[in-house]
Design a protein around this motif. Structure first.
Motif, PDB file in Angstrom:
ATOM      1  N   PHE A   1       0.839  -1.210   0.000  1.00 11.60           N
ATOM      2  CA  PHE A   1       0.000   0.000   0.000  1.00 11.60           C
ATOM      3  C   PHE A   1       0.874   1.260   0.000  1.00 11.60           C
ATOM      4  N   ALA A   2       1.970   1.194   0.734  1.00  8.28           N
ATOM      5  CA  ALA A   2       2.898   2.339   0.814  1.00  8.28           C
ATOM      6  C   ALA A   2       4.277   1.845   0.371  1.00  8.28           C
ATOM      7  N   PRO A   3       4.476   1.697  -0.941  1.00 11.40           N
ATOM      8  CA  PRO A   3       5.719   1.087  -1.411  1.00 11.40           C
ATOM      9  C   PRO A   3       6.947   1.942  -1.092  1.00 11.40           C
ATOM     10  N   ASN A   4       8.071   1.274  -0.940  1.00 13.66           N
ATOM     11  CA  ASN A   4       9.371   1.926  -0.682  1.00 13.66           C
ATOM     12  C   ASN A   4       9.323   2.918   0.472  1.00 13.66           C
ATOM     13  N   ALA A   5       8.562   2.579   1.478  1.00  7.46           N
ATOM     14  CA  ALA A   5       8.386   3.525   2.592  1.00  7.46           C
ATOM     15  C   ALA A   5       9.591   3.535   3.524  1.00  7.46           C
ATOM     16  N   ASN A   6       9.848   4.691   4.127  1.00  3.72           N
ATOM     17  CA  ASN A   6      10.718   4.729   5.298  1.00  3.72           C
ATOM     18  C   ASN A   6       9.963   4.045   6.419  1.00  3.72           C
ATOM     19  N   LYS A   7      10.684   3.284   7.250  1.00  2.00           N
ATOM     20  CA  LYS A   7       9.966   2.548   8.300  1.00  2.00           C
ATOM     21  C   LYS A   7      10.527   2.845   9.676  1.00  2.00           C
ATOM     22  N   ILE A   8       9.632   3.068  10.611  1.00  2.00           N
ATOM     23  CA  ILE A   8      10.022   3.182  12.018  1.00  2.00           C
ATOM     24  C   ILE A   8       9.220   2.113  12.745  1.00  2.00           C
ATOM     25  N   GLU A   9       9.929   1.141  13.303  1.00  2.00           N
ATOM     26  CA  GLU A   9       9.214  -0.007  13.871  1.00  2.00           C
ATOM     27  C   GLU A   9       9.569  -0.222  15.334  1.00  2.00           C
ATOM     28  N   LEU A  10       8.659  -0.879  16.047  1.00  2.00           N
ATOM     29  CA  LEU A  10       8.917  -1.253  17.444  1.00  2.00           C
ATOM     30  C   LEU A  10       9.066  -2.769  17.534  1.00  2.00           C
TER      31      LEU A  10
END
Ligand SMILES: Nc1ncnc2c1ncn2[C@@H]1O[C@H](COP(=O)(O)OP(=O)(O)OP(=O)(O)O)[C@@H](O)[C@H]1O
Length: 445
Positions: free
Chosen positions: A241-250
């Motif tokens: 849905f949000a390709p090539n996204a920057n990711k901030i994960e927990l």
């Protein structure tokens, strides 16, 4: 600006800008301390000035009484504001300031000289859409931003077109307005999903959200997904849905905050749950409380019974009509009601700082159906649990959650929740009010 009695933002007297977290009990922790602690989700090494925001937005932020960014704001904003715009999948615990991160992005990307819709934000409930809008309006106070709702009954009948820069709404109404071309999406450049895992879930709002996306320009739209939870089964869809996204994960065990103390009460049976809730009433009204039930009829039934017995409570769920829902949540925000009995409709996102207690009258369950549509084994809905208890303990404040368990099945559910979140849930006796009060006071200190 601070939140007014309605829970929405309004100017505060000059001397009211304090870092001291207010609670009904004496609280010694200050927000400033937590924002200086590198292990806190509220920690930030930077200032809002260093995040590259426009001066008018900085004014809006300070006017709301924010002094330093939280961790998610510090990490996400530079990524969200950099050019060319990049998609974002951002995760951060409940009550840590995700709203400001995406609202500031929408406000930063709008060209106010064009009277065209340029940013669209979807949320799973009208209550949350209205709350997000209050943040857009407060943060955009020193900008010429025009806003519009896409929620049921919000636009006057016969409205032919909307030219607001930012539209916030729920997926059904947004789809309808886009389909009828009341909202012209040709200039949209930011598309935000708050509570994104819920908005993308195929068992929930996923289809409707996809329909909205398909009516936006194919290219040039920055897609921003935020939530406190991203369970595995929606992650791959989120990535598409949000390709090539920057990711901030927990990490899974980081998802709940430590300032929410979790308890359980061992009730004898379903009827005993009601008695225990009533016996808790005095404690529920020290601050404000939200009682979550699995079904609308349970919420109504408990509310009616308690009211008939002279207790002041309100109930809110999706079967009530729009204006009634608005009146109930506004009244609760204003503190006119102290106890709100509800369903999962407000499990996510709702930010009312005075709420210091959440009761899971029924633990949240997943709707398990087999291929024939029959009810299968029930499983706890871990994500909903995390969001429900996150209605308290906002931005570093202390909070309490209490789970009612009453049989083998609910015990097993609670154990699964404990295991999944990695946080201990402590027993409180149902028949010792003094000890209960003691425990609670300690937890809120
Ligand atoms: N930098 C800041 N300084 C002080 N208060 C802040 C700051 N950022 C956000 N807040 C306040 O913290 C509270 C929680 O923020 P918000 O509702 O955005 O949390 P959230 O991360 O979206 O939570 P949820 O996952 O439950 O939706 C709000 O009352 C907001 O005004």
């Amino acid at each position: 600006m601070e939140k007014d009695a309605d829970g929405f933002y309004s100017p505060a007297p000059a001397d009211e800008h304090t870092d001291l977290i207010k609670s009904s009990f004496e609280v010694s922790v200050t927000l400033a301390d937590q924002q200086a602690d590198p292990n806190s989700p509220l920690y930030s090494a930077k200032t809002f000035e260093q995040l590259g925001l426009h001066a008018d937005l900085l004014k809006g932020i300070y006017d709301m009484g924010f002094s330093k960014p939280s961790k998610i704001q510090e990490r996400a904003l530079p990524l969200l504001l950099s050019n060319p715009p990049t998609n974002m999948i951002g995760q951060s615990q409940s009550g840590t300031g995700k709203t400001a991160a995406f609202v500031l992005t929408m406000l930063s990307r709008v060209d106010f000289s064009k009277n065209k819709t340029q940013a669209i934000c979807l949320a799973p409930s009208r209550e949350l859409a209205r709350q997000i809008m209050s943040v857009v309006v407060a943060m955009g106070k020193f900008t010429p931003v025009q806003t519009e709702y896409a929620i049921k009954d919000s636009l006057p009948r016969g409205t032919a077109s909307v030219s607001a820069h930012i539209v916030v709404g729920t997926p059904g109404t947004m789809t309808d307005l886009l389909r009828r071309k009341v909202i012209d999406a040709t200039e949209v450049k930011v598309f935000v999903l708050d509570e994104a895992d819920n908005m993308l879930d195929q068992d929930g709002l996923g289809d409707q959200t996809l329909r909205v996306k398909n009516m936006l320009p194919r290219t040039g739209v920055q897609i921003i997904l935020f939530s406190a939870t991203f369970p595995d089964h929606v992650r791959s869809f989120a990535n598409k849905f949000a390709p090539n996204a920057n990711k901030i994960e927990l990490q899974k065990t980081e998802v709940t905050v430590d300032n929410i103390h979790q308890f359980y009460m061992d009730c004898k049976n379903e009827e005993h749950k009601y008695d225990v809730l009533v016996s808790l009433y005095q404690l529920l009204t020290i601050g404000q409380s939200i009682i979550f039930c699995q079904h609308r009829h349970t919420a109504d039934r408990i509310a009616q019974r308690m009211s008939a017995e002279g207790h002041k409570v309100a109930s809110l769920h999706g079967a009530k009509d729009a204006s009634e829902r608005d009146a109930i949540i506004d009244s609760f925000r204003e503190g006119r009601e102290k106890v709100l009995i509800t369903t999962n409709v407000i499990a996510r996102g709702i930010d009312i700082l005075q709420v210091n207690m959440v009761v899971n009258y029924d633990l949240p369950l997943l709707n398990e159906r087999d291929n024939w549509g029959n009810k299968g084994d029930s499983r706890p809905d871990i994500e909903t649990y995390i969001h429900r208890i996150g209605r308290t303990g906002r931005f570093g404040r202390k909070g309490i959650s209490i789970n009612f368990v009453h049989n083998k099945e609910t015990w097993a559910h609670m154990e699964q929740i404990e295991q999944a979140t990695g946080k201990k849930i402590t027993r409180i006796e149902t028949n010792d009010l003094d000890e209960m009060e003691e425990q609670m006071k300690k937890a809120l200190k």
